[in-house]
Design an enzyme around this catalytic site. Structure first.
Site, mmCIF file in Angstrom:
data_model
loop_
_atom_site.group_PDB
_atom_site.id
_atom_site.type_symbol
_atom_site.label_atom_id
_atom_site.label_comp_id
_atom_site.label_asym_id
_atom_site.label_seq_id
_atom_site.Cartn_x
_atom_site.Cartn_y
_atom_site.Cartn_z
ATOM 1 C CD GLU A 27 -2.894 -1.345 2.208
ATOM 2 O OE1 GLU A 27 -4.134 -1.429 2.055
ATOM 3 O OE2 GLU A 27 -2.323 -1.476 3.316
ATOM 4 C CD GLU A 67 -3.501 -6.366 3.697
ATOM 5 O OE1 GLU A 67 -2.893 -5.288 3.841
ATOM 6 O OE2 GLU A 67 -3.410 -7.066 2.670
#
Length: 262
Positions: A116, A136
Site C-alpha cells: 500500500e 490481509e
C-alpha cells in the site's frame, strides 16, 4: 525530532526516507507511523526538496506492513487495533496532498501495508528478489490502507481482484509485467537506480513536475472536462513563475536551466 524507527536524509533536492526496523521486516507500529508523519510532512513543506525516495533497511523486506505482533498484543488486551491516535498508515496512504514525486525503492518483500505504501508512490524500482502482495485476507483483515482502492486503478481489474481475493504475493518480474513497477534491478544497484530516477526528475522544472502530478491525479477522479477546468489555475501559476521564463531562455542560450520551483 529524533528518529529511532526510520532514517530521514536530505541531499541535493532529494529526501530519502528509510524504514528502519529490519529485525521486524520493517513492519510498522504506532511509533514508526508518528516518525513517518514528521518526515513526510517536512518533505512536503520544504521548498528545497523536490523528490523523495522511500526504501527499507536491509535486503529482506521493504515493509511487511502492519506489525501483527503489536496488533495481537493490543487486541488481546482489549485495545484499539488502530492504536491510539495513529496517523494514516505510513502517512502517505491517505489524506496526504503532496504534488512532489515519491519514488519507492523496493529492497525485498512488500506485503500488506508495504504494498500500500508502494501504491501511494509515483515511480517504483524493485530489487530482483522483491515480492509483493496484499495477504490481509489470510490473517482476517482487508487492505484498508488503500490497497483495495488503488490496486485496481493501477493494474488491470481482474489481475487486481486475483491478488486481493487470494492474498497471494507476486514476484518482481510479474509485478513489472502487469505494470505495478517501473524497473527491476540487481539489489546492489537499487538505490543508485532510484537516485538516477530522482536526478532525471530534478533536471526538470519542479513547478512543472508538481503541476503535472496534480493534473494526472485530478484526471483519475474527474471527468476530462472538469480536469481541464482545473488546469486553468495551474496554467496561471505556471505563467506567473520564474521557471516559465527560465526554461525557454536557457534553451535559447544553450545552457542548463536554473530552476527555482517558483
Amino acid at each position: 525530532m529524533s528518529y529511532h524507527f526510520i532514517t530521514y536524509e536530505k541531499r541535493d533536492r532529494v529526501a530519502v526516507v528509510t524504514l528502519n526496523r529490519p529485525e521486524s521486516m520493517n513492519a510498522l507500529h504506532l511509533e514508526a507511523h508518528r516518525e513517518l508523519t514528521e518526515a513526510w510532512e517536512d518533505f512536503r513543506d520544504d521548498p528545497d526538496l523536490w523528490v523523495a525516495i522511500l526504501t527499507g533497511a536491509g535486503d529482506r523486506a521493504f515493509c511487511a506492513g502492519n506489525d501483527l505482533k503489536v496488533t495481537a498484543e493490543r487486541t488481546a488486551q482489549g485495545g484499539d487495533v488502530q492504536g491510539e491516535a495513529r496517523p494514516p498508515f505510513g502517512r502517505i496512504t491517505r489524506d496526504f496532498d503532496c504534488p512532489k514525486p515519491i519514488i519507492a525503492a523496493v529492497n525485498g518483500v512488500a506485503a500488506g501495508g508495504g504494498l500500500e505504501l508502494i501504491l501511494a508512490c509515483d515511480i517504483v524500482v524493485a530489487s530482483e528478489h522483491a515480492r509483493m502482495g496484499l495477504p490481509e485476507p489470510k490473517v482476517g483483515l482487508f487492505a484498508g490502507a488503500g490497497g483495495a482502492h488503488r490496486l485496481a486503478r493501477q493494474i488491470p481489474f481482474k489481475l487486481a481482484m486475483g491478488m486481493l481475493l487470494t492474498g497471494d504475493l507476486i514476484d518482481a518480474p510479474e509485478a513489472h509485467r502487469i505494470g505495478l513497477i517501473n524497473e527491476i534491478v540487481p539489489h546492489d544497484e537499487l538505490m543508485t537506480t532510484a537516485h538516477a530516477w530522482a536526478d532525471r526528475i530534478i533536471r526538470c522544472s519542479p513547478l512543472s513536475v508538481q503541476l503535472t502530478k496534480e493534473a494526472v491525479f485530478d484526471a483519475q477522479f474527474l471527468s476530462i472536462d472538469e480536469a481541464f477546468r482545473k488546469d486553468n489555475g495551474r496554467r496561471d501559476r505556471l505563467l506567473a513563475s520564474h521557471d516559465f521564463v527560465e526554461g525557454p531562455k536557457a534553451f535559447a542560450e544553450k545552457r542548463e536551466p536554473e530552476w527555482t520551483g517558483r
